[in-house]
Scaffold this motif. Structure first.
Motif, PDB file in Angstrom:
ATOM      1  N   PHE A   1       0.811  -1.217   0.000  1.00 44.74           N
ATOM      2  CA  PHE A   1       0.000   0.000   0.000  1.00 44.74           C
ATOM      3  C   PHE A   1       0.851   1.278   0.000  1.00 44.74           C
ATOM      4  CE2 PHE A   1       0.315  -1.579   4.379  1.00 44.74           C
ATOM      5  CZ  PHE A   1       0.793  -0.468   5.057  1.00 44.74           C
ATOM      6  N   MET A   2       2.151   1.168  -0.224  1.00 48.24           N
ATOM      7  CA  MET A   2       2.983   2.345  -0.387  1.00 48.24           C
ATOM      8  C   MET A   2       4.080   2.035  -1.401  1.00 48.24           C
ATOM      9  SD  MET A   2       5.342   2.448   3.134  1.00 48.24           S
ATOM     10  CE  MET A   2       3.935   2.780   4.191  1.00 48.24           C
ATOM     11  N   PRO A   3       4.705   3.058  -1.990  1.00 43.31           N
ATOM     12  CA  PRO A   3       5.766   2.805  -2.973  1.00 43.31           C
ATOM     13  C   PRO A   3       6.883   1.945  -2.383  1.00 43.31           C
ATOM     14  CG  PRO A   3       5.150   5.119  -2.956  1.00 43.31           C
ATOM     15  CD  PRO A   3       4.452   4.495  -1.793  1.00 43.31           C
ATOM     16  N   LYS A   4       7.518   1.164  -3.232  1.00 45.86           N
ATOM     17  CA  LYS A   4       8.545   0.243  -2.735  1.00 45.86           C
ATOM     18  C   LYS A   4       9.720   0.972  -2.097  1.00 45.86           C
ATOM     19  CE  LYS A   4       7.500  -3.771  -5.602  1.00 45.86           C
ATOM     20  NZ  LYS A   4       8.007  -4.762  -6.588  1.00 45.86           N
ATOM     21  N   TRP A   5      10.060   2.164  -2.627  1.00 48.51           N
ATOM     22  CA  TRP A   5      11.163   2.909  -2.017  1.00 48.51           C
ATOM     23  C   TRP A   5      10.808   3.320  -0.594  1.00 48.51           C
ATOM     24  CZ3 TRP A   5      10.427   7.716  -0.015  1.00 48.51           C
ATOM     25  CH2 TRP A   5       9.347   8.483  -0.507  1.00 48.51           C
ATOM     26  N   MET A   6       9.535   3.654  -0.388  1.00 43.75           N
ATOM     27  CA  MET A   6       9.098   4.054   0.939  1.00 43.75           C
ATOM     28  C   MET A   6       9.042   2.850   1.877  1.00 43.75           C
ATOM     29  SD  MET A   6       5.675   6.205   2.058  1.00 43.75           S
ATOM     30  CE  MET A   6       6.038   7.523   0.889  1.00 43.75           C
ATOM     31  N   ALA A   7       8.589   1.699   1.356  1.00 40.71           N
ATOM     32  CA  ALA A   7       8.560   0.480   2.167  1.00 40.71           C
ATOM     33  C   ALA A   7       9.973   0.096   2.610  1.00 40.71           C
ATOM     34  CB  ALA A   7       7.927  -0.663   1.372  1.00 40.71           C
ATOM     35  N   TYR A   8      10.946   0.259   1.706  1.00 43.99           N
ATOM     36  CA  TYR A   8      12.325  -0.027   2.076  1.00 43.99           C
ATOM     37  C   TYR A   8      12.818   0.956   3.135  1.00 43.99           C
ATOM     38  CZ  TYR A   8      17.353  -0.743   1.733  1.00 43.99           C
ATOM     39  OH  TYR A   8      18.674  -0.981   2.027  1.00 43.99           O
ATOM     40  N   GLU A   9      12.412   2.197   3.013  1.00 41.45           N
ATOM     41  CA  GLU A   9      12.777   3.194   4.022  1.00 41.45           C
ATOM     42  C   GLU A   9      12.191   2.830   5.385  1.00 41.45           C
ATOM     43  OE1 GLU A   9      12.555   8.023   4.675  1.00 41.45           O
ATOM     44  OE2 GLU A   9      12.489   7.189   2.675  1.00 41.45           O
ATOM     45  N   MET A  10      10.948   2.335   5.384  1.00 43.48           N
ATOM     46  CA  MET A  10      10.349   1.895   6.638  1.00 43.48           C
ATOM     47  C   MET A  10      11.127   0.714   7.236  1.00 43.48           C
ATOM     48  SD  MET A  10       7.896   4.040   7.117  1.00 43.48           S
ATOM     49  CE  MET A  10       8.922   5.239   6.227  1.00 43.48           C
ATOM     50  N   ARG A  11      11.635  -0.137   6.362  1.00 44.63           N
ATOM     51  CA  ARG A  11      12.465  -1.251   6.834  1.00 44.63           C
ATOM     52  C   ARG A  11      13.740  -0.729   7.503  1.00 44.63           C
ATOM     53  NH1 ARG A  11      14.458  -6.689   3.855  1.00 44.63           N
ATOM     54  NH2 ARG A  11      16.181  -7.193   5.252  1.00 44.63           N
ATOM     55  N   LEU A  12      14.393   0.236   6.855  1.00 46.46           N
ATOM     56  CA  LEU A  12      15.602   0.806   7.435  1.00 46.46           C
ATOM     57  C   LEU A  12      15.320   1.424   8.800  1.00 46.46           C
ATOM     58  CD1 LEU A  12      17.133   2.530   4.279  1.00 46.46           C
ATOM     59  CD2 LEU A  12      17.929   0.426   5.385  1.00 46.46           C
ATOM     60  N   MET A  13      14.186   2.098   8.906  1.00 49.13           N
ATOM     61  CA  MET A  13      13.795   2.694  10.177  1.00 49.13           C
ATOM     62  C   MET A  13      13.587   1.612  11.230  1.00 49.13           C
ATOM     63  SD  MET A  13      10.548   5.215  10.940  1.00 49.13           S
ATOM     64  CE  MET A  13       9.334   3.921  10.593  1.00 49.13           C
ATOM     65  N   ALA A  14      12.887   0.534  10.861  1.00 51.79           N
ATOM     66  CA  ALA A  14      12.636  -0.554  11.808  1.00 51.79           C
ATOM     67  C   ALA A  14      13.946  -1.190  12.267  1.00 51.79           C
ATOM     68  CB  ALA A  14      11.722  -1.602  11.165  1.00 51.79           C
ATOM     69  N   GLU A  15      14.903  -1.309  11.370  1.00 50.61           N
ATOM     70  CA  GLU A  15      16.195  -1.878  11.746  1.00 50.61           C
ATOM     71  C   GLU A  15      16.873  -1.028  12.824  1.00 50.61           C
ATOM     72  OE1 GLU A  15      18.251  -2.159   8.042  1.00 50.61           O
ATOM     73  OE2 GLU A  15      17.396  -4.126   7.534  1.00 50.61           O
ATOM     74  N   ARG A  16      16.723   0.291  12.736  1.00 54.13           N
ATOM     75  CA  ARG A  16      17.309   1.148  13.759  1.00 54.13           C
ATOM     76  C   ARG A  16      16.543   1.060  15.067  1.00 54.13           C
ATOM     77  NH1 ARG A  16      21.516   4.480  12.096  1.00 54.13           N
ATOM     78  NH2 ARG A  16      21.850   4.517  14.349  1.00 54.13           N
ATOM     79  N   TYR A  17      15.218   0.856  14.970  1.00 54.65           N
ATOM     80  CA  TYR A  17      14.460   0.635  16.196  1.00 54.65           C
ATOM     81  C   TYR A  17      14.974  -0.601  16.920  1.00 54.65           C
ATOM     82  CZ  TYR A  17      10.917   3.988  14.558  1.00 54.65           C
ATOM     83  OH  TYR A  17      10.253   5.108  14.128  1.00 54.65           O
ATOM     84  N   VAL A  18      15.221  -1.663  16.155  1.00 51.25           N
ATOM     85  CA  VAL A  18      15.687  -2.913  16.751  1.00 51.25           C
ATOM     86  C   VAL A  18      17.084  -2.738  17.346  1.00 51.25           C
ATOM     87  CG1 VAL A  18      16.354  -5.296  16.265  1.00 51.25           C
ATOM     88  CG2 VAL A  18      14.234  -4.377  15.293  1.00 51.25           C
ATOM     89  N   SER A  19      17.966  -2.071  16.619  1.00 52.34           N
ATOM     90  CA  SER A  19      19.349  -1.954  17.077  1.00 52.34           C
ATOM     91  C   SER A  19      19.549  -0.891  18.151  1.00 52.34           C
ATOM     92  CB  SER A  19      20.273  -1.648  15.889  1.00 52.34           C
ATOM     93  OG  SER A  19      19.975  -0.388  15.316  1.00 52.34           O
ATOM     94  N   ASP A  20      18.751   0.194  18.091  1.00 53.26           N
ATOM     95  CA  ASP A  20      18.982   1.338  18.980  1.00 53.26           C
ATOM     96  C   ASP A  20      17.814   1.660  19.904  1.00 53.26           C
ATOM     97  OD1 ASP A  20      21.485   3.257  17.677  1.00 53.26           O
ATOM     98  OD2 ASP A  20      20.641   1.673  16.438  1.00 53.26           O
TER      99      ASP A  20
END
Length: 289
Positions: free
Chosen positions: A236-255
């Motif tokens: 339901f969102m552009p793939k570039w934005m979905a990937y950006e959300m993934r990057l954000m989630a990775e930082r939530y997990v790590s930090d």
């Protein structure tokens, strides 16, 4: 004196307008489609968008202060810098900018890096500014409600360090308070940064436990791997934005996204009330089923 609100039809911007009107401010909004702008008649509506220089100039004419909100977009940085330059050209030096918590740390996440850059420009251009740095919005959880309600899974990979999610109502009210404070100040106020957080720092397992209690049936945390989350939101969102959300989630997990000492107390003093909690949100959303 007139306060300009950008992003005025969104979740935060619309509530900023509402809060400003409660404080008897003169409000102008910049919107793409005035027919969709459902504001009280005293709100002045300017048609235009953030990449349209002519409409920006019209919007900033006669303005004393402004709220700058740039949604996540491929051209977000350009939008922010154009607005700041047109504001300065128009003699407007008082701004409240909606950034993001840890903008200066999570710089591999595009919209964090954008907001960090905009913060630097605001400082270097000499604005009288309040930088608001909200944590992840509680209200975004609406995106994953079906997974919880229908499948008993909380799918957002936020990890075990914790996030102090913040309610959009709290963001908007602090923004309005700061806009009015700066707009009505007799002189230029120093730049200030305010972290906007919720009252509780919650892990993925904590949030699943809250939903288990609120829904009265088991809800499990889906785990820290962001790949499935990226695939889901790409529907339901552009793939570039979905990937950006993934990057954000990775930082939530790590930090994590953890408040600094005194953040909650400071916000409570500013608002004169308790902050809205995640449990409050979950209860309201569950009651709307």
């Amino acid at each position: 004196m007139t306060i300009l609100v950008t992003g005025a039809t969104g979740r935060v911007g619309s509530q900023v307008v509402e809060q400003l009107l409660k404080r008897h401010a003169d409000v102008r909004v910049l919107v793409r489609d005035p027919s969709k702008a459902d504001f009280p008649e005293q709100v002045e509506v300017v048609q235009g968008e953030m990449l349209d220089i002519d409409s920006l100039r019209r919007a900033f004419k006669g303005v004393s202060s402004f709220f700058l909100l740039n949604a996540v977009a491929a051209d977000e940085f350009t939008q922010a810098l154009l607005a700041l330059n047109i504001a300065r050209e128009s003699g407007v030096e008082r701004v409240v900018y909606l950034s993001v918590l840890h903008a200066d740390r999570f710089v591999n996440v595009p919209h964090f890096a954008v907001k960090s850059g905009a913060e630097r420009m605001i400082e270097q251009m000499g604005f009288s500014a309040t930088i608001l740095r909200p944590a992840y919005f509680i209200d975004n959880e609406v995106m994953v409600k079906d997974a919880m309600f229908d499948y008993g899974v909380y799918p957002m990979p936020i990890g075990g360090k914790g996030i102090a999610m913040v309610d959009a109502r709290d963001i908007a009210e602090v923004a309005a308070i700061e806009l009015v404070r700066r707009d009505r100040a007799p002189g230029k106020l120093a730049l200030e940064t305010i972290n906007l957080v919720g009252p509780d720092t919650l892990t993925g397992s904590d949030i699943a436990a809250i939903w288990t209690e609120v829904l009265g049936r088991p809800v499990n945390y889906g785990g820290d791997d962001p790949s499935g989350f990226e695939q889901t939101v790409a529907n339901f969102m552009p793939k570039w934005m979905a990937y950006e959300m993934r990057l954000m989630a990775e930082r939530y997990v790590s930090d994590g996204m953890i408040p600094e000492a005194g953040d909650v107390e400071r916000l409570t003093r500013i608002l004169g009330r308790d902050l809205h909690s995640y449990r409050d949100f979950a209860t309201r959303l569950a009651g709307a089923i």
